[in-house]
Design a protein around this motif. Structure first.
Motif, PDB file in Angstrom:
ATOM      1  N   ASP A  87      -0.770   5.576   7.863  1.00 19.31           N
ATOM      2  CA  ASP A  87      -1.582   4.454   7.392  1.00 19.31           C
ATOM      3  C   ASP A  87      -1.008   3.132   7.886  1.00 19.31           C
ATOM      4  O   ASP A  87      -1.697   2.318   8.489  1.00 19.31           O
ATOM      5  CB  ASP A  87      -1.637   4.466   5.861  1.00 19.31           C
ATOM      6  N   VAL A  88       0.267   2.959   7.602  1.00 18.91           N
ATOM      7  CA  VAL A  88       0.903   1.695   7.979  1.00 18.91           C
ATOM      8  C   VAL A  88       0.855   1.475   9.483  1.00 18.91           C
ATOM      9  O   VAL A  88       0.453   0.414   9.974  1.00 18.91           O
ATOM     10  CB  VAL A  88       2.357   1.675   7.477  1.00 18.91           C
TER      11      VAL A  88
ATOM     12  N   ALA B 186      -3.551  -1.315  15.073  1.00 18.84           N
ATOM     13  CA  ALA B 186      -4.903  -1.845  15.186  1.00 18.84           C
ATOM     14  C   ALA B 186      -4.886  -3.369  15.186  1.00 18.84           C
ATOM     15  O   ALA B 186      -5.629  -4.016  15.916  1.00 18.84           O
ATOM     16  CB  ALA B 186      -5.760  -1.326  14.034  1.00 18.84           C
ATOM     17  N   GLU B 187      -4.002  -3.924  14.360  1.00 20.14           N
ATOM     18  CA  GLU B 187      -3.966  -5.385  14.264  1.00 20.14           C
ATOM     19  C   GLU B 187      -3.417  -6.061  15.515  1.00 20.14           C
ATOM     20  O   GLU B 187      -3.898  -7.100  15.944  1.00 20.14           O
ATOM     21  CB  GLU B 187      -3.094  -5.805  13.078  1.00 20.14           C
TER      22      GLU B 187
ATOM     23  N   THR C 177       0.813  -1.203   0.000  1.00 21.29           N
ATOM     24  CA  THR C 177       0.000   0.000   0.000  1.00 21.29           C
ATOM     25  C   THR C 177       0.851   1.261   0.000  1.00 21.29           C
ATOM     26  O   THR C 177       0.606   2.197  -0.751  1.00 21.29           O
ATOM     27  CB  THR C 177      -0.885   0.048   1.266  1.00 21.29           C
TER      28      THR C 177
ATOM     29  N   CYS D 212      -1.782   8.534  15.124  1.00 19.01           N
ATOM     30  CA  CYS D 212      -2.741   7.604  14.522  1.00 19.01           C
ATOM     31  C   CYS D 212      -4.115   7.748  15.170  1.00 19.01           C
ATOM     32  O   CYS D 212      -5.150   7.861  14.499  1.00 19.01           O
ATOM     33  CB  CYS D 212      -2.260   6.164  14.706  1.00 19.01           C
TER      34      CYS D 212
ATOM     35  N   ARG E 246      -2.570   0.702  10.833  1.00 18.04           N
ATOM     36  CA  ARG E 246      -2.991  -0.665  10.565  1.00 18.04           C
ATOM     37  C   ARG E 246      -2.314  -1.650  11.526  1.00 18.04           C
ATOM     38  O   ARG E 246      -2.970  -2.479  12.153  1.00 18.04           O
ATOM     39  CB  ARG E 246      -2.650  -1.031   9.121  1.00 18.04           C
TER      40      ARG E 246
ATOM     41  N   HIS F   1     -14.074   2.586   8.506  1.00 19.01           N
ATOM     42  CA  HIS F   1     -12.731   2.755   9.079  1.00 19.01           C
ATOM     43  C   HIS F   1     -12.484   1.693  10.133  1.00 19.01           C
ATOM     44  O   HIS F   1     -12.233   2.011  11.294  1.00 19.01           O
ATOM     45  CB  HIS F   1     -12.579   4.145   9.711  1.00 19.01           C
ATOM     46  N   ARG F   2     -12.568   0.472   9.728  1.00 20.50           N
ATOM     47  CA  ARG F   2     -12.402  -0.604  10.693  1.00 20.50           C
ATOM     48  C   ARG F   2     -11.093  -0.478  11.475  1.00 20.50           C
ATOM     49  O   ARG F   2     -11.024  -0.743  12.669  1.00 20.50           O
ATOM     50  CB  ARG F   2     -12.448  -1.961   9.984  1.00 20.50           C
ATOM     51  N   GLU F   3     -10.058  -0.075  10.787  1.00 16.49           N
ATOM     52  CA  GLU F   3      -8.780   0.066  11.464  1.00 16.49           C
ATOM     53  C   GLU F   3      -8.814   1.126  12.556  1.00 16.49           C
ATOM     54  O   GLU F   3      -8.366   0.912  13.676  1.00 16.49           O
ATOM     55  CB  GLU F   3      -7.703   0.478  10.472  1.00 16.49           C
TER      56      GLU F   3
END
Lengths: 237, 237, 237, 237
Positions: B42-43, B49-50, B4, B86, B46, B126-128
DNA sequence: GATGAATGAGCGTTCATTCAT
DNA sequence: TATGAATGAACGCTCATTCAT
């Protein structure tokens, strides 16, 4: 790695060797396994609850419990194992209590009422255990909680105001409403977030269904729901 | 993992080859400040969040963003700074949307309805960001969330059953009730937990008041509350 | 790495290209090479003197000098080069002055006297340069100077007391002696340390010779030495 | 590099092989706390003395001491702590010796003489410790000492020549004078620098006073000073 | 000519974990 | 039995240095 902690709980006392000559050197006079385990869980539970998993080191736990680190590992296998044991103990107590106080023989609302009472009693009596399960104290200070906190506060703020205005419109004592609206708003927001979390694990359902569920739960009330009452969005919305 | 960040740099990559020119070895892409910043956010968003704050290292973020670690520090100062950036981005979007869709001119229930819709729309899109604010996904697959998860599940289980039984008693279609009861139960439990958290910050109030609040919020419903209806515990309870 | 700084000092002005259209963008309107160099040396010299070599970063120097880092590298090649240039400038000034004020035509003691005066004048007027050469200020705070400082203080303490007592025994005004003894003691200790350092580079000589030298230098005095007077240890010592 | 630390552990090394059993891979020698501490101090002291604080990394110290880095931290807390411990050990020895050999019962000059002897003996026997306290060896081969070194050399050069000439004028054996003049000149310069450093911490005094002090200390000599002799600048100087 | 953007390498420090006794 | 002693691995962070423009 499996079941390290619980398997050791059995009644088999250490060994047959009775007291060795150098036993007094370390100062801890033959504490039985069970007691040791409980001491460690108490200490670790408190520290984890106070400062969170990552901010507590095994060194510290061992020292605070008055034992050496290898002891902790002998009893719980790993840091995760120890943490899990703490949490398990806390969870067990809560769940047991809950099931006890809500027998099927009672009316529905009374069952809910008693369950709620039990939960808050648990919080009151086992603040540490609660903080272990739902950490929101000083531990999450720093940058971590700020995210959720700000979002929560914002959503609750919108909602608090809404409740207050609504009550005012309906002629409810504004002072009473003002006092009640903030905690209720927080509960509402938490319900929203909670359903959101549930939804992330059931993403096949449409979002409108979630919103509708919350409206009927929170606006109409569970009591209304079980009476067959329903809220439906007005056609123009 | 879908490239991405680096693929967004535009087609004028000078290193000849495709996107992965050994990270940025000697032919450094020279992306303008703003763009890099967004890529990194962004990175990092993500990854956080993960897997959560602690489980992600700066090394990994930098690598995943296709830059070197010093770049990340040049832009955000510290790991906390990056995390905060973030989270702030995520929070900002949600709050702005919320206030937009709930103007005072609408009826109360419609305001709530629209707010709920907005929240779930945000989650969907915006799940993240959502996972960043309310981490309950695979991140907490570690030992951390298991505590809350099990307690939640247990409480929700008790409640789910209760709702189902209540509906059955009242003659509601049990299938419908079965489907509805689980998510509603989770929302309810979350509301309980949320009020519990609020209470830990206002410990001067008695626990009965909290339970009463939840009964009136969740059982009677906000709609009932603003209409002046009240639930009171039966004398014998 | 060799002579980077000084070779660039020449009179060759930048380039023939006169003023480019975008020249005004950065705000520094064509500062000639010499001036730039001096500015950088001033800034770097000050920072190095204040905080020491390691505690100052090239980033900071460039920023404080109002130029970009590549400029600093273009002028001085490396951090060491820059530091060396600072030091060289300072040394050059001191040495030049010293040689100037001590012509052979003067009597010996007057030559020494004038040299001393010149040194202290230099310290007074170029405190930064001095601190660059002999760093003993707040820079060496922290653990670094503590070693030498404590040893110095201890040795000087012993000596201070000794001088005071000696003066007292000889009937010298104790107040005067008290005032004089501390700085003199420090000078003495420094002489001891200095000869010690010299000795580590000439280890073939016996230690007694060093001690004897210092006795004759410091106790009898250079004036006595050049007059042929000598101190010799008493037989029993 | 001569295996000083690990070879001192004694002959009962369990790993079978000679001294270098891959550092301390799996067969960890289990050396008692005191011994390890001394080993580390020895190694670190040597490295710091050889190359200076900043040029030595904790990695290197640990490796050279045959232990892992965490051990070093367990024993000394930090790099500063380790350095300080090295320095303290060195200082302690010197100071203790000094006070021992200069009892008040001796004549003044003998006390000075003995103190000097003790210092040079210390240098001889603890070269590392000395280099730790007064680093002027190859450590500062970097750009750091070059400044002071060149300035020192220059000042000493001027002075060396002056002493030589003076001796020649007075009819002293020039060969003798030549041999003596260089170290004495270095001692003198060190005294000047030392008093300069002292002065930077007492800047209220005029520079002439400092110069005068040095003249009377170095030219007339302490012995002269305590006899009441004084050097005063000639009127025309 | 001068810079914004970028990095390789390394540092000090910490932690969960485990031998050897 | 319970421990003192030890470590591998990683982490957050910084710095001197250099392309590409």
């Amino acid at each position: 790695m499996a079941g390290t902690s619980t398997s050791a709980t059995g009644p088999e006392t250490p060994s047959g060797g009775s007291v060795r000559g150098r036993g007094a050197g370390t100062g801890r006079p033959k504490v039985p396994r069970r007691v040791r385990e409980r001491e460690m869980l108490d200490v670790a539970g408190r520290l984890f609850a106070e400062r969170g998993y990552h901010a507590v080191s095994m060194d510290e736990i061992a020292h605070a419990a008055g034992v050496s680190k290898p002891m902790v590992y002998a009893y719980f296998g790993s840091k995760e194992g120890l943490f899990l044991a703490c949490v398990e103990r806390a969870t067990g107590r809560l769940i047991a209590t809950l099931q006890e106080v809500t027998p099927r023989t009672l009316p529905h609302d009374v069952r809910v009422w008693r369950g709620l009472l039990a939960v808050f009693e648990f919080i009151e009596e086992h603040r540490e255990a609660w903080a272990l399960l739902y950490p929101h104290g000083p531990q999450s200070a720093g940058p971590f909680a700020q995210g959720a906190a700000r979002a929560n506060a914002a959503m609750a703020g919108v909602l608090t105001e809404l409740i207050r205005e609504a009550a005012e419109d309906e002629g409810i004592d504004p002072l009473l409403a003002a006092e009640a609206s903030e905690p209720i708003a927080h509960a509402f927001v938490a319900a929203v977030v909670g359903l959101g979390s549930w939804w992330t694990r059931h993403p096949e359902e449409p979002k409108e269904l979630q919103a509708l569920r919350l409206m009927n739960f929170a606006w109409i009330g569970l009591g209304g729901l079980v009476d067959g009452r329903l809220w439906l969005p007005p056609p123009e919305a």
